[in-house]
Each structure stands twice: as C-alpha cells, then as structure tokens.
Design an enzyme around this catalytic site. Structure first.
Site, mmCIF file in Angstrom:
data_model
loop_
_atom_site.group_PDB
_atom_site.id
_atom_site.type_symbol
_atom_site.label_atom_id
_atom_site.label_comp_id
_atom_site.label_asym_id
_atom_site.label_seq_id
_atom_site.Cartn_x
_atom_site.Cartn_y
_atom_site.Cartn_z
ATOM 1 N N TYR A 6 70.365 35.647 67.328
ATOM 2 C CA TYR A 6 69.380 36.215 66.400
ATOM 3 C C TYR A 6 69.174 37.715 66.611
ATOM 4 O O TYR A 6 68.085 38.234 66.375
ATOM 5 C CB TYR A 6 68.047 35.452 66.504
ATOM 6 C CG TYR A 6 68.214 33.960 66.295
ATOM 7 C CD1 TYR A 6 68.560 33.464 65.044
ATOM 8 C CD2 TYR A 6 68.075 33.046 67.343
ATOM 9 C CE1 TYR A 6 68.747 32.094 64.840
ATOM 10 C CE2 TYR A 6 68.260 31.683 67.147
ATOM 11 C CZ TYR A 6 68.593 31.220 65.894
ATOM 12 O OH TYR A 6 68.776 29.880 65.691
ATOM 13 N N ARG A 19 63.509 40.866 67.062
ATOM 14 C CA ARG A 19 62.732 39.803 67.716
ATOM 15 C C ARG A 19 61.475 40.300 68.448
ATOM 16 O O ARG A 19 60.428 39.659 68.353
ATOM 17 C CB ARG A 19 63.622 38.962 68.622
ATOM 18 C CG ARG A 19 64.780 38.295 67.870
ATOM 19 C CD ARG A 19 65.518 37.247 68.687
ATOM 20 N NE ARG A 19 64.705 36.077 68.921
ATOM 21 C CZ ARG A 19 64.079 35.810 70.046
ATOM 22 N NH1 ARG A 19 64.211 36.629 71.063
ATOM 23 N NH2 ARG A 19 63.323 34.748 70.163
ATOM 24 N N TYR A 46 58.437 38.547 66.804
ATOM 25 C CA TYR A 46 57.903 37.405 67.575
ATOM 26 C C TYR A 46 57.285 37.821 68.912
ATOM 27 O O TYR A 46 57.051 36.961 69.767
ATOM 28 C CB TYR A 46 59.014 36.405 67.914
ATOM 29 C CG TYR A 46 59.968 36.034 66.819
ATOM 30 C CD1 TYR A 46 59.548 35.339 65.694
ATOM 31 C CD2 TYR A 46 61.323 36.351 66.933
ATOM 32 C CE1 TYR A 46 60.457 34.972 64.714
ATOM 33 C CE2 TYR A 46 62.229 35.984 65.947
ATOM 34 C CZ TYR A 46 61.790 35.302 64.839
ATOM 35 O OH TYR A 46 62.682 34.935 63.873
ATOM 36 N N PRO A 106 72.752 23.238 68.515
ATOM 37 C CA PRO A 106 72.283 24.391 69.298
ATOM 38 C C PRO A 106 72.829 25.701 68.752
ATOM 39 O O PRO A 106 74.005 25.794 68.400
ATOM 40 C CB PRO A 106 72.863 24.119 70.695
ATOM 41 C CG PRO A 106 74.053 23.260 70.446
ATOM 42 C CD PRO A 106 73.793 22.479 69.192
ATOM 43 N N GLY A 107 71.970 26.684 68.643
ATOM 44 C CA GLY A 107 72.418 28.024 68.257
ATOM 45 C C GLY A 107 72.206 28.952 69.443
ATOM 46 O O GLY A 107 73.137 29.361 70.132
ATOM 47 N N CYS A 136 61.541 54.538 62.039
ATOM 48 C CA CYS A 136 60.294 55.213 61.734
ATOM 49 C C CYS A 136 59.200 54.172 61.554
ATOM 50 O O CYS A 136 58.793 53.855 60.434
ATOM 51 C CB CYS A 136 60.487 56.027 60.463
ATOM 52 S SG CYS A 136 59.223 57.255 60.308
HETATM 53 N N1 LLP Z 1 69.090 23.461 63.303
HETATM 54 C C1 LLP Z 1 68.168 23.788 62.400
HETATM 55 C C2 LLP Z 1 67.924 22.904 61.272
HETATM 56 C C3 LLP Z 1 67.454 24.988 62.548
HETATM 57 O O1 LLP Z 1 66.532 25.305 61.649
HETATM 58 C C4 LLP Z 1 67.724 25.833 63.642
HETATM 59 C C5 LLP Z 1 67.020 27.087 63.810
HETATM 60 C C6 LLP Z 1 68.713 25.461 64.556
HETATM 61 C C7 LLP Z 1 69.370 24.249 64.360
HETATM 62 C C8 LLP Z 1 69.087 26.285 65.749
HETATM 63 O O2 LLP Z 1 68.021 26.488 66.598
HETATM 64 P P1 LLP Z 1 68.265 27.111 68.056
HETATM 65 O O3 LLP Z 1 69.095 26.127 68.819
HETATM 66 O O4 LLP Z 1 68.982 28.381 67.870
HETATM 67 O O5 LLP Z 1 66.906 27.288 68.587
HETATM 68 N N2 LLP Z 1 65.046 33.629 64.392
HETATM 69 C C9 LLP Z 1 64.340 32.868 65.413
HETATM 70 C C10 LLP Z 1 64.859 31.474 65.524
HETATM 71 C C11 LLP Z 1 64.804 30.742 64.220
HETATM 72 C C12 LLP Z 1 65.431 29.416 64.314
HETATM 73 C C13 LLP Z 1 65.534 28.789 62.955
HETATM 74 N N3 LLP Z 1 66.197 27.544 62.960
HETATM 75 C C14 LLP Z 1 64.428 33.602 66.729
HETATM 76 O O6 LLP Z 1 65.008 34.681 66.785
HETATM 77 O O7 LLP Z 1 63.885 33.155 67.743
#
Ligand code: LLP
Length: 432
Positions: free
Chosen positions: A388, A328, A332, A289-290, A359
């Site tokens: 992010y 974001r 998105y 989880p991120g 700008c």
């Molecule tokens: N593991 C892998 C292999 C991933 O590619 C990612 C995210 C994560 C874990 C973590 O995902 P999370 O739990 O944070 O959803 N920049 C985008 C999100 C891109 C996520 C890319 N990979 C945003 O701001 O929504």
C-alpha cells in the site's frame, strides 16, 4: 530492529546484499527496493503450512497491496493465486501472463466491462458482492454462452483491526451480503436459480493488519452457523471457504504479529472442528494476504534535503518524497521505522521528524525518530513500505511516481520505471 536491517563494511544499509546508497545513486530517489527472496519466503510460509496440514488451499495474493507485472510474475512463480479488484488489476495480471484459472475478481461495484473481461478471459472465480451484480453476470454469461464459478461474499458481523475486533449483528459495511439479516441467504437462493453460476462457497474478509486469531475464528464460526442451516435446507455443502486477508505485519516495535503459519494453523484447526460437527467434507481453504506477502519486503529510499529546527518544539528533516509515495501516515497515522542508510552505525544524536515535500502540513512520514546528525544528500531508508505504498501513490503536486527496483541473488533490476515529466502531463490537452 527491522528484519531488513543489514549493513556492509562501510556501515551502509544493504538490501538483498546490495548497498542501498549504490541503488539510490543508480536509480535516483525516491526509490522502492524490494527483496524478492523475502517475498518468496512470505509466500512459501503460507503455502507450505497448508501443505503441512494436508489441506487443499489457494493462497491468493491480494494484488491491491502492490501490483506490477514483475510482482505478479513472482506471485505466479510461487504458485500463488491472485485477488484482483478492478479491470486495471486484472489487466496487469493478464500482462504478467498469470494463469487465468487462479484469478479471483472482487469489487463492490463491478461494472459490465469488468465482469465481461472476467467472463471473456475465463478467470477462476468471481466473488459476488451484491444483488445488482448477480443479474449483470447472469446476462453476460448468457451472451457468452458460458458458465462461472463464484463465491458469495458475506459480512459475518466481525470487524477486526490489529488487537480489536468488533462483533455486530448487522455489519455496517459496503461489502458483501449480511449474514444476520438474511440477505446472504436471499442472494444464495437467487444464485441457485441461475444454472450458469456455480456457488463454490463463501467468502469473508474481516479487516486488515490483524495480530490475533480470535477474529478469524469468530468469522469461521459465523460462516458455519449459516452453513449448518443451508445444509439442512438446501443440502448445500461448500467446496471452498475463503477467509480473506488481513494478516498483520511489523512496522515498529509496537507491532507484534504472529508468525504467518500461526494464522493458518488457527484457521485449519477451527474449520476442522466445525466440519466434524456438521459431518461435512473439509472444504478447500482460500486466503487473500496482501500486506503479509509484500509489506516487510521493501524499503523506500529518499534523499534528505532541507532542515528546519524550531527550538523547544521540533526538528523537521525533509525528504524528496512523502505522501505521494506513502499516504499511510497521513491517512491512517501509520508508523514507520527509518535509518540513515549511509550512517547506519552512527549512534543517534537527535530526534527529528521526517517531512515530505508536498505542499501540505499533513505530509509527514515519521514523527520524532532518533537519528544521527544528518546533512543534505544523506539517504533515508524507511522500512516496511512494500504494501500500500506504491499502489496508493498519487501525482499530488504533479510529482512523477517513484521507481521500483527488485533485488535478488545480488542482482538489482528495475521493474517500474520512474515517471518523467512527460508522463505527468501525458493526458493533458491544450486549451489554446
Ligand atoms: N481481501 C479483501 C477482500 C480485502 O478487502 C483486502 C484488503 C485484502 C484481501 C488484503 O488485505 P491485507 O492482507 O493486505 O491486509 N490501504 C490499507 C489497507 C486496505 C486493505 C483493503 N482490503 C492500508 O494501507 O493499510
């Protein structure tokens, strides 16, 4: 109402008990403020739930969501493991003195330098993503006369986002080996021939900001379909299954995520079912989880400046940051909630859209948000910017990057300094 929405006697927004207007004044704006207790709470929700089920697990914080030395120190204190996807993220982890055996290296195009760094520092695991990398790693391990644990990243043919998931035979993805067309098995066979590489198990990641468990359950089933065959053919039983990240969080009322333990429960239950059917030992479960660790733990504070009212169309209110600290919304169409931090108890009297100062017309943070009447100098707080935001920030228009403050136990501590204009030009060389 956002969970970080707390006020003090003056009607000011507080975070971790501290007045956000005080923080804005002390450190300037734009400013990311993290409630460290919330980070710890999120981390513990995952770790404790696995413990509750008696399942051996690694909760690897996906540091792409927000990587800094202080953040990785908190992750370390919370006994998390770490997902890094680049030399920069790995370097940050080493600077934070993160236990190397708990670091996992990802990347769809790892180069020799990255793999060498992983081998040299003896990190816990490399997640193998493509055929090219297998040969690179093999050669590096031979040079260093050492061995490496790996996971094989597979694409199970499921792509999930929020409530939608798509099932496909061949997933059109730049990551990992396809299960359906046999490439995953081919990679597995190649890895089995290399005695310095140990395939601890499989990895998959099906998407991000996911609110339902169906996609994860489908992915587990697809992994076990493959594993059933590999058990028969190769007598292979994985020690580890890594189901990636993607657990969704609330940005606005439109988002109704599960409690974090709900995702874990669903994964454990389905994996139990599958291992029982195949009469396999229960593997370790790893997740990454991120967003779910840091997303809802921070606010960004901005100072309100100019206004533009277009009668019959829209009112724009501009702040001193924007797409440089939060790409974001532009990238998105992501939605956020905001309040005027020094006027939280004032009822909304208008609807306005929050513009950044880049700008670029697309540099908007929030469209049509109800706000009280605002003046230049008011502080706007945008919620749920912990993931992010800083990590995707840029120098567009040569804005210095914002500062980051951690708040815990009623103490504020700067953990990333605001960049200076010297920082902005530090790599520029003269042509005169
Ligand atoms: N593991 C892998 C292999 C991933 O590619 C990612 C995210 C994560 C874990 C973590 O995902 P999370 O739990 O944070 O959803 N920049 C985008 C999100 C891109 C996520 C890319 N990979 C945003 O701001 O929504």
């Amino acid at each position: 109402m956002h969970e970080l929405m707390n006020t003090n006697d003056q009607g000011h927004l507080t975070i971790g008990g501290l007045d956000t207007t005080y923080l804005a004044k002390k450190y300037g704006t734009p400013l990311f403020v993290y409630d460290v207790n919330k980070i710890r709470e999120n981390a513990r929700a995952f770790v404790d739930t696995f413990e509750h089920y008696g399942v051996k697990a690694q909760v690897a914080y996906a540091s792409k969501a927000f990587s800094s030395i202080a953040m990785l120190q908190v992750a370390k204190q919370e006994k998390l493991s770490l997902d890094v996807v680049s030399q920069g993220e790995l370097y940050t982890a080493l600077q934070a003195d993160f236990p190397v055996e708990k670091i996992h290296l990802h990347g769809n195009n790892k180069n020799v330098a990255e793999l060498e760094m992983a081998v040299k520092y003896n990190i816990g695991c490399v997640v193998i993503d493509n055929f090219h990398e297998i040969e690179l790693l093999k050669d590096i391990l031979a040079n260093y006369q050492t061995e490496m644990d790996v996971l094989l990243r597979v694409t199970p043919g499921i792509e999930a986002h929020t409530h939608d998931y798509i099932l496909t035979g061949n997933e059109d993805s730049k990551f990992g080996f396809d299960l359906a067309n046999g490439q995953a098995e081919e990679a597995f066979q190649r890895l089995q021939e290399i005695d310095t590489i140990h395939v601890k198990g499989l990895h998959c990641h099906i998407g991000s900001q996911i609110f339902e468990t169906d996609g994860f359950i489908m992915a587990v089933r697809r992994l076990f379909d493959a594993l059933a065959g590999w058990k028969k053919t190769y007598h292979y039983v994985p020690q580890v299954l890594n189901l990636g990240g993607g657990f969704g969080i609330r940005y606005t009322d439109e988002d109704q995520p599960l409690a974090l333990d709900g995702y874990v429960e669903a994964l454990v239950t389905e994996i139990k079912l599958q291992v029982d059917q195949l009469e396999m030992d229960f593997p370790e479960i790893w997740i990454e989880p991120g967003r779910a660790i840091v997303g809802n733990t921070a606010v960004t504070l901005y100072t309100i400046g100019s206004k533009k009212a277009i009668p019959g169309v829209r009112d724009y209110i501009a702040v001193d940051g924007g797409m440089t600290d939060n790409i974001r919304p532009a990238l998105y169409q992501a939605k956020y909630e905001a309040v005027v931090a020094n006027k939280v108890n004032m009822p909304p009297s208008t609807t306005a859209s929050i513009a950044g100062k880049c700008c670029e017309s697309g540099d908007m943070l929030i469209w049509d948000v109800p706000l009280p009447s605002v003046e230049p100098g008011d502080i706007l707080a945008v919620f749920s910017t912990g993931a992010y935001g800083y990590s995707m920030s840029s120098h567009y228009n040569r804005f210095p990057k914002a500062a980051v403050v951690f708040v815990e136990d009623m103490q504020d501590k700067i953990v990333i300094q605001r960049e200076t204009y010297q920082d902005v030009v530090k790599n520029d060389l003269s042509y005169e």
